[in-house]
Design an enzyme around this catalytic site. Structure first.
Site, short mmCIF file in Angstrom:
data_model
loop_
_atom_site.label_atom_id
_atom_site.label_comp_id
_atom_site.label_asym_id
_atom_site.label_seq_id
_atom_site.Cartn_x
_atom_site.Cartn_y
_atom_site.Cartn_z
CG HIS A 89 -18.12 28.21 -11.26
ND1 HIS A 89 -17.04 28.92 -11.72
CD2 HIS A 89 -17.75 26.91 -11.24
CE1 HIS A 89 -16.05 28.08 -11.98
NE2 HIS A 89 -16.45 26.85 -11.69
CG ASP A 113 -16.82 32.23 -13.08
OD1 ASP A 113 -16.94 31.62 -14.15
OD2 ASP A 113 -16.92 31.68 -11.96
#
EC number: 3.1.-.-
Length: 554
Positions: free
Chosen positions: A369, A196
């Protein structure tokens, strides 16, 4: 001559050109596995479009190979394209994900009146075989519970796909990333890491979700009137913290907004959202409760005009009207492209006089994130031979690639791909393969359409310059032009009768000259009417509205 080894093909169909519509196909011989099937919301350059999907035509062309669809977690940018994909597939394909994610998917499919497909629940530690793919799941932390990473082994090599993640040491539900599993896979050998990249430009560590709780409790405790909290409806950890803060200070929780009602119901039924029945009440029952005993959970953190918060700010909500005594918490970060919409709602709320808290003035949101130091830790634990940044815009993918270089991965072992690019793996070695057809598909109302730049250009022109229609009557036998009717929509000069009259005279004069020539066609008259009217309007108003000419033969 030795037979060339079958490669593992890694085919990203979405997720590498923006935040959203994540979808990657893994293909080995006659077996294929799909990881995620997400959507993206349109931006200002896509007027009239409701949703943007990845072009999954490659999956449909090879659907006989498709052994299963793996969904890493329940956010729309990983699940939203599923209903459309399942409608297009000619057979039922099993879907593998966690209990919460499958519950959210099932609710979404019911909206589309689709029969439930083959749901297969997996969790941390689950092992499955799909054709030649040997797949293990491991827990990750994100802004939604039950997020999973995927480790897959094939005859050509191994891949670890992180899904969306951050390395939260104090998650709300106590489920930390499975560091032991990640390190074990690193020891076994990871030929390709797909990680990611959303926060790859952000230095340091992402704060824990637990950091938001004390601030939420402080605001809710000291508020004098009602408290409205706008958040993503899928951010169950955040909703849990709001519920905990509300009940701790003696307030009841009210849920409003369709997706918020649906997701809180699913999360409570499955045990992911814990609040007693007596502390959560229906919006219709708030009249009997004092304002300082209410917390309202609502949608609208992205400034959507039709969301619960958007309608409240505009004074159009059926159950709630925000007053100057109330407090509003916007507990989210605007998705790129939504900043103006969010600011517009904040301005509307400020005019009402209520107190507004958002990420600019208080710690009411943290990202889901990983930031740079966590991304480096992931690279250190996995020790991949090859690295492919995923999930982000070009700037994020390149920033993540630089982190890979710092962590000792060779430049020719780092692959910055675009949607449709293909990687091929043989004996653990990765190289570029032949690209496949890729792109985006637009959902426009009930129809699904390919990208057509002409449609967007026309819509943008209509939005910025307006439209003028010009109807000319023409007698072919006498070659005479009759009436010229001009109608305007969305232009500043629509009420200027003198200008319209002059425009009619100009069109009649130019079309009459063309009509008197031999061999004149209706198409020529139409083109002449458009050009003469467009040039006249430019000379008089310096605007170029869309001109639609109609020539009627009488």
């Amino acid at each position: 001559m030795a037979k060339k080894q079958t490669p593992l093909r890694i085919i990203p169909l979405g997720g590498l050109d923006g935040i959203g519509k994540n979808m990657t196909a893994f293909e080995y011989g006659n077996d294929m596995v799909l990881v995620d099937a997400g959507l993206m919301f349109p931006d200002d350059e896509q007027p009239g479009i409701d949703l943007v999907l990845p072009d999954y035509s490659y999956v449909l062309e090879n659907e006989k190979k498709l052994r299963g669809i793996i969904i890493t977690h329940g956010h729309e940018d990983h699940t939203g394209a599923l209903p459309y994909l399942l409608m297009d597939l000619g057979r039922k394909v099993p879907i593998y994900s966690s209990k919460l994610t499958l519950g959210m998917i099932e609710a979404k499919l019911q909206e589309f009146k689709l029969n439930s497909p083959k749901f297969r629940e997996v969790k941390n530690g689950t092992h499955i075989n799909l054709g030649v793919f040997s797949i293990d799941f491991f827990s990750m932390t994100h802004s939604i519970p039950a997020a999973l990473g995927v480790y897959m082994r094939t005859p050509a090599g191994s891949v670890l796909h992180t899904g969306d993640f951050k390395l939260d040491q104090t998650p709300i539900d106590g489920v930390t990333p499975n560091y032991q599993a990640i390190c074990r896979y690193g020891t076994l050998g990871i030929d390709l890491l797909m990680s990611d990249s959303t926060n790859a430009t952000r230095p340091g560590f992402t704060q824990s979700e637990a950091a938001v709780g004390p601030q939420l409790r402080h605001i809710i405790k000291n508020a004098t009137g009602r408290v409205f909290v706008a958040s993503f409806s899928s951010h169950i950890h955040r909703l849990q913290q709001v519920c905990d803060a509300a009940t701790a200070v003696g307030r009841k929780v009210v849920v409003t907004g369709r997706s918020m009602v649906n997701n809180t119901k699913i999360a409570r039924e499955l045990g992911y959202l814990k609040i007693s029945q007596e502390d959560i009440i229906d919006a219709y029952d708030v009249k009997d409760i004092p304002d300082d005993k209410i917390v309202v959970l609502c949608t609208g953190s992205q400034g959507e005009p039709l969301s619960a918060l958007g309608r409240m700010a505009a004074g159009e909500h059926k159950s709630f009207t925000i007053t100057s005594d109330d407090t509003v918490i916007i507990s989210a970060t605007p998705v790129p492209g939504n900043e103006k919409s969010v600011q517009s709602i904040i301005n509307s709320l400020s005019k009402i006089g209520c107190t507004v808290y958002d990420r600019s003035n208080t710690l009411v949101h943290v990202s889901g994130h990983a930031s740079q130091e966590e991304l480096k830790l992931m690279l250190a634990m996995t020790k991949p031979r090859n690295f492919m940044p995923v999930h982000g815009e070009a700037v994020h993918l390149r920033a993540h690639a630089k982190l890979g270089l710092k962590m000792g991965i060779k430049p020719d072992h780092i692959f910055i791909a675009d949607n449709g690019d293909t990687l091929e793996m043989r004996n653990g070695k990765v190289s570029w393969g032949d690209p496949v057809e890729s792109g985006v598909v637009y959902v426009d109302g009930l129809s699904i359409t390919d990208a057509d730049p002409i449609v967007f250009r026309d819509r943008q022109k209509l939005a910025s310059d307006g439209i003028v229609t010009c109807v000319v009557t023409f007698a072919p036998r006498s070659k005479k032009v009759g009436d010229v009717e001009i109608a305007c929509r969305g232009v500043s000069f629509s009420s200027d009768e003198q200008l319209i009259s002059e425009a009619q005279d100009v069109v009649r004069e130019h079309v009459s000259v063309t009509a008197g020539k031999d061999g004149t066609s209706v198409d020529m008259l139409r083109k002449n009417a458009r050009n003469s009217l467009s040039n006249f309007l430019w000379s008089k108003t310096h605007t170029r509205p869309m001109v639609i000419p109609v020539v009627m033969e009488v």
